[in-house]
Design a protein around this motif. Structure first.
Motif, PDB file in Angstrom:
ATOM      1  N   PRO A   1       0.898  -1.180  -0.128  1.00 64.03           N
ATOM      2  CA  PRO A   1       0.081  -0.054  -0.181  1.00 64.03           C
ATOM      3  C   PRO A   1       0.931   1.252   0.216  1.00 64.03           C
ATOM      4  O   PRO A   1       0.293   2.418   0.267  1.00 64.03           O
ATOM      5  CB  PRO A   1      -0.744   0.020   1.360  1.00 64.03           C
ATOM      6  N   GLU A  21      -7.992  -5.358   0.693  1.00 59.21           N
ATOM      7  CA  GLU A  21      -8.348  -4.068   1.451  1.00 59.21           C
ATOM      8  C   GLU A  21      -7.279  -3.012   1.911  1.00 59.21           C
ATOM      9  O   GLU A  21      -7.367  -1.994   1.829  1.00 59.21           O
ATOM     10  CB  GLU A  21      -9.261  -4.550   2.483  1.00 59.21           C
ATOM     11  N   LEU A  22      -6.165  -3.933   2.407  1.00 57.86           N
ATOM     12  CA  LEU A  22      -4.984  -3.068   2.580  1.00 57.86           C
ATOM     13  C   LEU A  22      -4.173  -2.377   1.650  1.00 57.86           C
ATOM     14  O   LEU A  22      -4.057  -1.223   1.527  1.00 57.86           O
ATOM     15  CB  LEU A  22      -4.081  -3.697   3.596  1.00 57.86           C
ATOM     16  N   LEU A  25      -7.484  -0.881  -1.366  1.00 57.13           N
ATOM     17  CA  LEU A  25      -8.525   0.121  -0.779  1.00 57.13           C
ATOM     18  C   LEU A  25      -7.647   1.195   0.006  1.00 57.13           C
ATOM     19  O   LEU A  25      -7.792   2.358  -0.375  1.00 57.13           O
ATOM     20  CB  LEU A  25      -9.425  -0.737  -0.360  1.00 57.13           C
ATOM     21  N   GLN A  26      -7.070   0.674   0.989  1.00 51.87           N
ATOM     22  CA  GLN A  26      -6.574   1.601   2.226  1.00 51.87           C
ATOM     23  C   GLN A  26      -5.301   2.411   1.133  1.00 51.87           C
ATOM     24  O   GLN A  26      -5.091   3.584   1.575  1.00 51.87           O
ATOM     25  CB  GLN A  26      -5.994   1.039   3.234  1.00 51.87           C
ATOM     26  N   GLY A  27      -4.536   1.725   0.363  1.00 49.93           N
ATOM     27  CA  GLY A  27      -3.308   2.195  -0.295  1.00 49.93           C
ATOM     28  C   GLY A  27      -3.796   3.371  -1.128  1.00 49.93           C
ATOM     29  O   GLY A  27      -3.120   4.397  -0.844  1.00 49.93           O
ATOM     30  N   ASP A  44      -6.557   4.944  -1.082  1.00 51.37           N
ATOM     31  CA  ASP A  44      -7.168   6.057  -0.177  1.00 51.37           C
ATOM     32  C   ASP A  44      -6.081   7.021   0.288  1.00 51.37           C
ATOM     33  O   ASP A  44      -6.290   8.388   0.390  1.00 51.37           O
ATOM     34  CB  ASP A  44      -8.195   5.321   0.817  1.00 51.37           C
ATOM     35  N   GLN A  45      -5.140   6.430   1.003  1.00 51.78           N
ATOM     36  CA  GLN A  45      -4.117   7.281   1.419  1.00 51.78           C
ATOM     37  C   GLN A  45      -3.196   8.109   0.485  1.00 51.78           C
ATOM     38  O   GLN A  45      -2.580   8.970   1.067  1.00 51.78           O
ATOM     39  CB  GLN A  45      -3.313   6.467   2.615  1.00 51.78           C
ATOM     40  N   LYS A  69     -17.620   2.040  -2.117  1.00 52.64           N
ATOM     41  CA  LYS A  69     -16.318   1.475  -1.796  1.00 52.64           C
ATOM     42  C   LYS A  69     -16.197   0.066  -2.101  1.00 52.64           C
ATOM     43  O   LYS A  69     -14.962  -0.685  -1.861  1.00 52.64           O
ATOM     44  CB  LYS A  69     -16.121   1.715  -0.433  1.00 52.64           C
TER      45      LYS A  69
END
Length: 234
Positions: free
Chosen positions: A164, A190-191, A194-196, A198-199, A219
């Motif tokens: 990510p 997800e990590l 999605l999170q990567g 997003d960040q 999402k």
């Protein structure tokens, strides 16, 4: 703000292995005199893959990347088989295994992948791949007939950063002179996805084909075709 680019993860998003990983590992191991349960190998693969260092080699010389990728996978497969050592023919086994997954015939596109890519191209969108994979992916995508859809394929092993980490997403944005909000990233982790994304400031959706949940929303989607709606809504 309109979406100008869609970035895709590869394995688990655009394509999957034709046979289950544990079954393939076990079948090829049997060719080299080692009998192990496919279920146990699948479990070991999940555990060892999750614990492995990221597939990225910051600062490595271009000409050394291929060998580094191969060594990374060899270390991982060796760790997977650690409970069943000694494996006398491991070297030959690994050669066959690595070459097997380099072939596009070991992979299959998800049913909606091709049509979705066609529709996104018709809309004039930039399409890229951002993947924690190695250089074999280029030939796999070409063999599956989808390579020409992508302007660039960003591999963690060659970029030097793995999802990510925001740097691999930023590399794709810089390539096209885009702002984070101009791009949508789609992946199944997800990590990492999605999170990567997003960040890093991108819009992001998680593709979850196996979930029994029905509360899919902005999402979370269960088919790549849902991307078309997300793109058209912007």
């Amino acid at each position: 703000m309109a979406i100008k680019a869609v970035f895709f993860d590869a394995a688990g998003t655009l394509m999957r292995t034709r046979a289950r990983v544990g079954e393939t590992y076990a079948r090829i191991a049997a060719n080299h005199g080692k009998t192990v349960s496919p279920v146990e190998l699948a479990q070991r693969f999940r555990v060892c893959f999750a614990a492995a260092p990221r597939l990225a080699f910051p600062g490595a010389a271009e000409e050394s990347i291929g060998a580094l990728e191969r060594d990374w996978w060899k270390d991982l497969v060796s760790e997977i088989f650690q409970p069943w050592t000694p494996f006398e023919n491991f070297e030959d086994y690994f050669i066959e295994l690595f070459e097997h997954f380099a072939s596009y015939e070991a992979w299959v596109l998800y049913p909606e992948t091709l049509d979705t890519l066609l529709e996104l191209k018709r809309r004039g969108l930039i399409l890229d791949v951002i993947s924690n994979f190695d250089s074999r992916l280029i030939g796999i995508l070409a063999g599956l007939g989808v390579g020409p859809f992508f302007e660039h394929v960003f591999l963690s092993s060659r970029v030097g950063y793995a999802k990510p980490d925001a740097q691999i997403f930023r590399a794709a944005l810089r390539q096209h002179h885009l702002k984070p909000a101009d791009a949508l990233h789609v992946g199944d982790n997800e990590l990492c996805d999605l999170q990567g994304a997003d960040q890093a400031g991108l819009r992001a959706v998680l593709i979850d084909r196996d979930s029994e949940a029905k509360d899919f929303g902005p999402k979370r989607i269960d088919s790549l075709r849902s991307i078309l709606r997300l793109v058209d809504e912007r």
